[in-house]
Design an enzyme around this catalytic site. Structure first.
Site, short mmCIF file in Angstrom:
data_model
loop_
_atom_site.label_atom_id
_atom_site.label_comp_id
_atom_site.label_asym_id
_atom_site.label_seq_id
_atom_site.Cartn_x
_atom_site.Cartn_y
_atom_site.Cartn_z
N ASP A 115 61.89 29.04 47.77
CA ASP A 115 61.88 27.62 47.43
C ASP A 115 62.78 27.43 46.21
OD1 ASP A 115 61.05 24.99 47.12
OD2 ASP A 115 58.95 25.46 46.70
N GLU B 294 58.83 25.55 38.95
CA GLU B 294 59.59 24.31 39.08
C GLU B 294 59.27 23.29 38.00
OE1 GLU B 294 58.81 22.03 42.70
OE2 GLU B 294 57.34 23.54 43.28
N GLU C 61 64.30 24.57 40.14
CA GLU C 61 63.33 25.48 40.74
C GLU C 61 64.01 26.75 41.24
OE1 GLU C 61 61.27 23.98 44.24
OE2 GLU C 61 59.64 25.43 43.95
#
Ligand code: MN
Ligand code: MN
Length: 283
Positions: A88, A182, A272
């Site tokens: 991610d 993040e 992130e």
């Protein structure tokens, strides 16, 4: 996870270059998703393109007409999976102006500052503390109800929660743990609320449904996305896809995520990366 991280990073950098005045959000989202497929991965969730005071979970639907405008602050958030192993990553880009360079720097610097803490034995609260202190030193607020998280197999969000402030959690990072961090920085009050439906869905409770057509859509979802989030865009070619999603949502079989605007609609930046504790950055 290593392969997945490389694919996410390349797709992010590809999408970042496309963020320009006059570009279509839908085209960027699809190009980034196609890049992941081209590189041997799959999108682990629909690409998010969240603009200005929208902090997260804004993904263009199949008929989205959004064209990027000069002066907008665009957060591109994406992740690939390889055999279910999810990574991610996100980046913030300002469209054609230089008003928000410090707001972007605040989140990038936060990640830089926590990187040396991403090792076995670090208390989770320490990461949140450094993020919060870094963002505050730039004169902004961290968003406290958005967090980093563990990443797993066919799971984008697992334990532990990695906060953007010192939440007092003394639990320690463990060797080999896969996590996403993040930080979000905002000129607003520092919280998000739930907005309108995002068009991002996830299988929640797999149980029988009566209509054969709806069942076909459910079977397609299970086969192609498993428990990962998906977009109406990805099933739009199936007969009556929209009706099926509405039915499955009403029956509590799938869940639709809400868009997450900052509470005071304050301009928000995000950065992130995914990491494997003790083994460095994955994205
Ligand atoms: Mn993300
Ligand atoms: Mn994340």
């Amino acid at each position: 996870f290593i392969e997945s991280g490389k694919i996410s990073a390349k797709a992010r950098d590809h999408g970042k270059k496309m963020i320009k005045e006059g570009a279509s959000a839908l085209e960027i989202a699809e190009a980034v998703e196609n890049k992941m497929r081209e590189l041997g991965g799959k999108p682990a969730f629909p690409v998010d393109i969240s603009i200005d005071g929208l902090a997260a979970h804004a993904s263009p639907g199949p008929e989205d007409k959004t064209i990027l405008q000069k002066g907008q602050l665009v957060k591109l958030d994406l992740g690939a999976h390889v055999n279910g192993k999810v990574t991610d990553t996100a980046v913030t880009v300002e469209v054609g102006t230089n008003k928000w360079a410090k707001l972007i720097e605040a989140v990038e610097k936060s990640l830089e500052n926590v990187e040396k803490l991403i090792k076995p034995g670090t208390e989770i609260r320490e990461i949140g503390k450094v993020i919060s202190e870094t963002i505050t030193s730039y004169g902004y607020k961290p968003i406290i109800n958005l967090s980093g998280h563990g990443i797993g197999e066919f799971e984008v969000h697992t334990a532990p929660t990695i906060p953007n402030f010192d939440n007092g959690n003394k639990e320690k990072l463990k060797e080999g743990q896969t996590i996403a961090i993040e930080p979000f920085a905002t000129v607003g009050v520092g919280q998000v609320k739930e907005g309108k439906g995002s068009g991002i869905y996830e299988l929640m409770n797999d149980k029988p449904t009566r209509s054969a057509q709806v069942r076909k859509v459910l079977d397609y979802i299970k086969e192609n996305f498993n428990t990962l989030p998906f977009s109406l865009r990805w099933i739009n070619k199936l007969p009556n896809a929209k009706f099926a999603l509405r039915t499955l949502e009403a029956e509590g079989i799938i869940h639709q995520f809400a868009e997450l605007p900052e509470k005071s609609n304050g301009i928000t930046s995000q950065a992130e990366h995914s990491y494997m504790v003790g083994h460095g950055k994955l994205t």
